[in-house]
Design an enzyme around this catalytic site. Structure first.
Site, PDB file in Angstrom:
ATOM      1  CB  SER A   1      -2.960  12.368  14.343  1.00  0.00           C
ATOM      2  OG  SER A   1      -3.705  13.416  14.487  1.00  0.00           O
TER       3      SER A   1
ATOM      4  CG  MET B   1      -7.487   1.284  17.321  1.00  0.00           C
ATOM      5  SD  MET B   1      -6.606  -0.315  17.191  1.00  0.00           S
ATOM      6  CE  MET B   1      -6.559  -0.332  15.414  1.00  0.00           C
TER       7      MET B   1
ATOM      8  CE  LYS C   1       0.520  10.019  13.878  1.00  0.00           C
ATOM      9  NZ  LYS C   1      -0.413   9.206  12.931  1.00  0.00           N
TER      10      LYS C   1
ATOM     11  CE  LYS D   1      -2.173   1.724   3.461  1.00  0.00           C
ATOM     12  NZ  LYS D   1      -3.147   1.926   4.699  1.00  0.00           N
TER      13      LYS D   1
END
Length: 321
Positions: free
Chosen positions: A199, A219, A226, A67
């Site tokens: 985020s 998630m 992060k 991807k």
């Protein structure tokens, strides 16, 4: 080569199909029938965008590909396009020839939601009644819809850094006939399951915001730096992930590892629980945490499923390539 455009995905891929594809991918990874390639993720120095590649090979399902895509933070305000953009490419593992190109935007949202739902199915207490949501953006709506189909939740509570966005998830809860309440972060102690989908680069959910017996699905953390939850929470929890190597380098575990609170050996694969080679939750008081970093095999699994459906329905576009 077959092409399945983004516009066709919503007519082909269901949440149930995404759940099944992701669950099988996790199981194949744990049994070493499938593996992911190293992730490439870079700030390209244009439009503040993050761009990269995730790929892998499933020997059992003979699925090979990648991807390509990332996050363009100004898309929505400047162009009316969603900020996450991606495309999945599949290749014939026998010849290496390009096999299919599939729109990846909706697929990414569905597979990410499916991953947290798989973790809820296998790790949350069966009597879980209250679902907590941290985050209320585009992806949060997918997370909530999928979670509500996995468990019989009686209430949804939610928090977002920008409270004006909470109606996004309140609408989803109401459509499912489940009451919704906006809360502060300490009130997440009332939740039996918490999904964090932001985020953020600094933690919102602290260790003392989580009650014994809770399952937490993190998630949003898929990049170095992060962080959605306090590292101390991972020290209190039994930690599971999609792929250990990613969890400790770009997932929530990166911070707990750096602070010496847990070791790599403390992180288990969710696929092992699915396969029955790990017991999963050991007691009703145990905190379980799923560090969902997002793996290429998830994308390939849902894309391969979509291609099969598109061919069966005569929707796939065939081109000479």
């Amino acid at each position: 080569m077959l092409i399945v455009p983004e516009r066709e995905i919503s007519n082909l891929m269901t949440r149930d199909a995404a759940f099944e594809a992701v669950e099988k991918a996790f199981a194949a990874m744990a049994s070493e029938d499938a593996y992911n390639f190293p992730v490439i993720r870079e700030a390209i120095g244009h439009e503040d965008a993050l761009y990269g590649f995730k790929g892998g090979f499933d020997r059992a399902g003979l699925t090979l590909g990648l991807k390509a895509g990332g996050y363009w933070p100004h898309n929505l305000e400047k162009r009316g396009e969603i900020n996450h953009q991606s495309t999945v490419f599949l290749f014939d593992p026998d010849t290496g020839k390009a096999k299919a190109m599939v729109g990846g935007n909706l697929l990414t949202a569905l597979r990410t939601a499916a991953a947290s739902s798989v973790s809820i199915k296998h790790l949350a207490r069966k009597d879980a009644k209250v679902l907590g949501m941290i985050g209320a953006g585009h992806q949060a709506t997918f997370q909530l819809r999928a979670a509500l189909e996995t468990h019989r939740f009686k209430k949804v509570i939610g928090w977002n850094f920008h409270p004006d966005m909470l109606p996004n998830i309140e609408k989803v809860a109401n459509e499912a006939g489940v009451p919704f309440e906006a809360v502060d972060l300490p009130s997440m102690r009332d939740a039996d399951v918490i999904i964090s989908i932001t985020s953020a680069f600094a933690p919102s959910l602290m260790a003392d915001h989580v009650s014994p017996g809770t399952h937490v699905a993190c998630m949003g953390t898929d990049t170095k730096g992060k962080q959605e939850v306090e590292a101390a929470l991972l020290a209190r929890a039994s930690v599971f992930t999609d792929e250990v190597a990613q969890s400790i380098s770009i997932g929530e575990a990166q911070h707990a590892i750096a602070e010496g609170l847990i070791k790599e050996s403390d992180v288990a694969q969710l696929g092992a629980v699915i396969n029955g080679t790990h017991k999963g939750r050991a007691s009703d008081d145990e905190i379980t945490l799923f560090d969902g970093t997002g793996v290429g095999l998830q994308d390939l699994a849902v894309a391969a499923s979509v291609v099969d459906l598109a061919v069966a329905k005569g929707i796939a576009i065939e081109v000479d390539f």
